[in-house]
Design a protein around this motif. Sequence first.
Motif, PDB file in Angstrom:
ATOM      1  N   PHE A 174       2.192  -1.012  -1.980  1.00 17.70           N
ATOM      2  CA  PHE A 174       0.953  -1.774  -1.819  1.00 17.70           C
ATOM      3  C   PHE A 174       0.216  -1.411  -0.530  1.00 17.70           C
ATOM      4  CE2 PHE A 174       1.982  -5.750  -4.611  1.00 17.70           C
ATOM      5  CZ  PHE A 174       1.953  -4.930  -5.726  1.00 17.70           C
ATOM      6  N   GLN A 175       0.950  -1.171   0.552  1.00 20.59           N
ATOM      7  CA  GLN A 175       0.338  -0.939   1.857  1.00 20.59           C
ATOM      8  C   GLN A 175       0.326   0.532   2.271  1.00 20.59           C
ATOM      9  OE1 GLN A 175      -1.144  -3.391   3.316  1.00 20.59           O
ATOM     10  NE2 GLN A 175      -0.321  -5.084   2.113  1.00 20.59           N
ATOM     11  N   GLN A 176       0.902   1.421   1.443  1.00 17.31           N
ATOM     12  CA  GLN A 176       0.977   2.841   1.779  1.00 17.31           C
ATOM     13  C   GLN A 176       1.054   3.635   0.479  1.00 17.31           C
ATOM     14  OE1 GLN A 176       3.545   0.634   2.834  1.00 17.31           O
ATOM     15  NE2 GLN A 176       4.533   1.018   0.849  1.00 17.31           N
ATOM     16  N   ASN A 177       1.079   4.951   0.566  1.00 20.72           N
ATOM     17  CA  ASN A 177       1.043   5.788  -0.630  1.00 20.72           C
ATOM     18  C   ASN A 177       2.384   5.897  -1.342  1.00 20.72           C
ATOM     19  OD1 ASN A 177      -1.709   6.381  -0.313  1.00 20.72           O
ATOM     20  ND2 ASN A 177      -1.253   8.083   1.091  1.00 20.72           N
TER      21      ASN A 177
ATOM     22  N   PHE B  57      -2.769   3.721  -8.421  1.00 23.29           N
ATOM     23  CA  PHE B  57      -1.801   2.845  -9.061  1.00 23.29           C
ATOM     24  C   PHE B  57      -0.861   2.266  -8.010  1.00 23.29           C
ATOM     25  CE2 PHE B  57       2.440   2.479 -11.173  1.00 23.29           C
ATOM     26  CZ  PHE B  57       2.136   1.343 -11.909  1.00 23.29           C
ATOM     27  N   LYS B  58      -0.803   0.950  -7.952  1.00 22.69           N
ATOM     28  CA  LYS B  58       0.067   0.242  -7.014  1.00 22.69           C
ATOM     29  C   LYS B  58       1.062  -0.594  -7.804  1.00 22.69           C
ATOM     30  CE  LYS B  58      -2.147   1.548  -3.240  1.00 22.69           C
ATOM     31  NZ  LYS B  58      -1.497   2.366  -2.175  1.00 22.69           N
TER      32      LYS B  58
ATOM     33  N   ALA C  20      -4.160 -10.268  -8.397  1.00 19.87           N
ATOM     34  CA  ALA C  20      -5.158 -10.344  -9.457  1.00 19.87           C
ATOM     35  C   ALA C  20      -5.006  -9.164 -10.418  1.00 19.87           C
ATOM     36  CB  ALA C  20      -6.567 -10.350  -8.856  1.00 19.87           C
ATOM     37  N   ASN C  21      -5.169  -9.438 -11.721  1.00 20.82           N
ATOM     38  CA  ASN C  21      -5.125  -8.399 -12.756  1.00 20.82           C
ATOM     39  C   ASN C  21      -3.854  -7.554 -12.652  1.00 20.82           C
ATOM     40  OD1 ASN C  21      -7.818  -8.944 -13.886  1.00 20.82           O
ATOM     41  ND2 ASN C  21      -8.543  -8.221 -11.893  1.00 20.82           N
TER      42      ASN C  21
ATOM     43  N   GLY D  64       2.421  -4.403 -11.230  1.00 20.73           N
ATOM     44  CA  GLY D  64       1.492  -3.415 -10.706  1.00 20.73           C
ATOM     45  C   GLY D  64       0.065  -3.629 -11.159  1.00 20.73           C
ATOM     46  N   PHE D  65      -0.830  -2.828 -10.564  1.00 13.71           N
ATOM     47  CA  PHE D  65      -2.248  -2.889 -10.882  1.00 13.71           C
ATOM     48  C   PHE D  65      -2.889  -1.570 -10.464  1.00 13.71           C
ATOM     49  CE2 PHE D  65      -1.627  -4.488  -6.610  1.00 13.71           C
ATOM     50  CZ  PHE D  65      -2.595  -3.845  -5.865  1.00 13.71           C
ATOM     51  N   ASN D  66      -4.092  -1.326 -10.954  1.00 16.46           N
ATOM     52  CA  ASN D  66      -4.858  -0.144 -10.560  1.00 16.46           C
ATOM     53  C   ASN D  66      -6.008  -0.564  -9.656  1.00 16.46           C
ATOM     54  OD1 ASN D  66      -4.025   2.497 -11.543  1.00 16.46           O
ATOM     55  ND2 ASN D  66      -4.162   1.593 -13.580  1.00 16.46           N
TER      56      ASN D  66
END
Length: 265
Positions: free
Chosen positions: A78-81, A51-52, A251-252, A45-47
């Motif tokens: 990633f593509q929705q909530n 938060f995804k 990334a990150n 995950g990443f912010n």
Amino acid sequence: MRVILLAFCLTALACAVHAQELYVNTEPASNMAAHSLGIRLENQGFNSLAFKNRTTLEAMYGVSGKLMMHGALYTSNFQQNSQRFEGGSIYGKYRFLSVDTVQAHFRGAVFAKAAVSRSPYTMQEIAFEGDNSGLQAGMVFTQLLHKLAFSGSASYLRGIDNANTYGEVTGAKSALAYTISAGYLLLPKRYTSYKQVNLNLYAELLGKTNPGYAQSYVDVAPAAQLIFNSVCRLDISYRTPLYNNMLRNSANMYLVRFEYNFFNL
């Protein structure tokens, strides 16, 4: 019964000796033991405003000493909530080269991956961990020197448009991927039992390039790994760009993974 127990212990000890090859972000040329099954549960995950994260359930099976197979399923937001099922992939690796000496070996393997995803093709990175549908093929070589292991790979990826794509974002349909990994067995200092906890430290370089589109990145991904009773492991890693001009999700990104292995099935 004693023969089965002895076989299990020898297999577990062999896996422990080569533990520094169990890279977190890449696969080595070595394979898991024949007729063994591994189950992985992973979260990345990443912010980015919100938060995804993506969760992966993966099964691995050692068909023989030279061939192993993976199957994985992906869910993410990633593509929705909210979380939703994205797709799956299958991966196969065949070890064609093995040069073994005392506390050292050099191995080479070829691998291929096929993935199907329902996610829209909105990123410039072609990735088969839930992001895109497509095919990947490549080679990997691994050198073990006592407690230190090095590995490098190169592969070609071909993306396939998904039915619900938003349209051409980059025009790129192919990519080249390359990795360099190093692992060091920090603990234990001396093996006395397969029940000892292993601590492995890793440093990995992960890169991709979209040929003809001047889009590429190189990430560094340090990682730590604990192995318990030679049958289960806990991986923690974080990747961050050294160079990046590519629109992507990776990334990150942190990674946390738990894996359990069943030997001598």
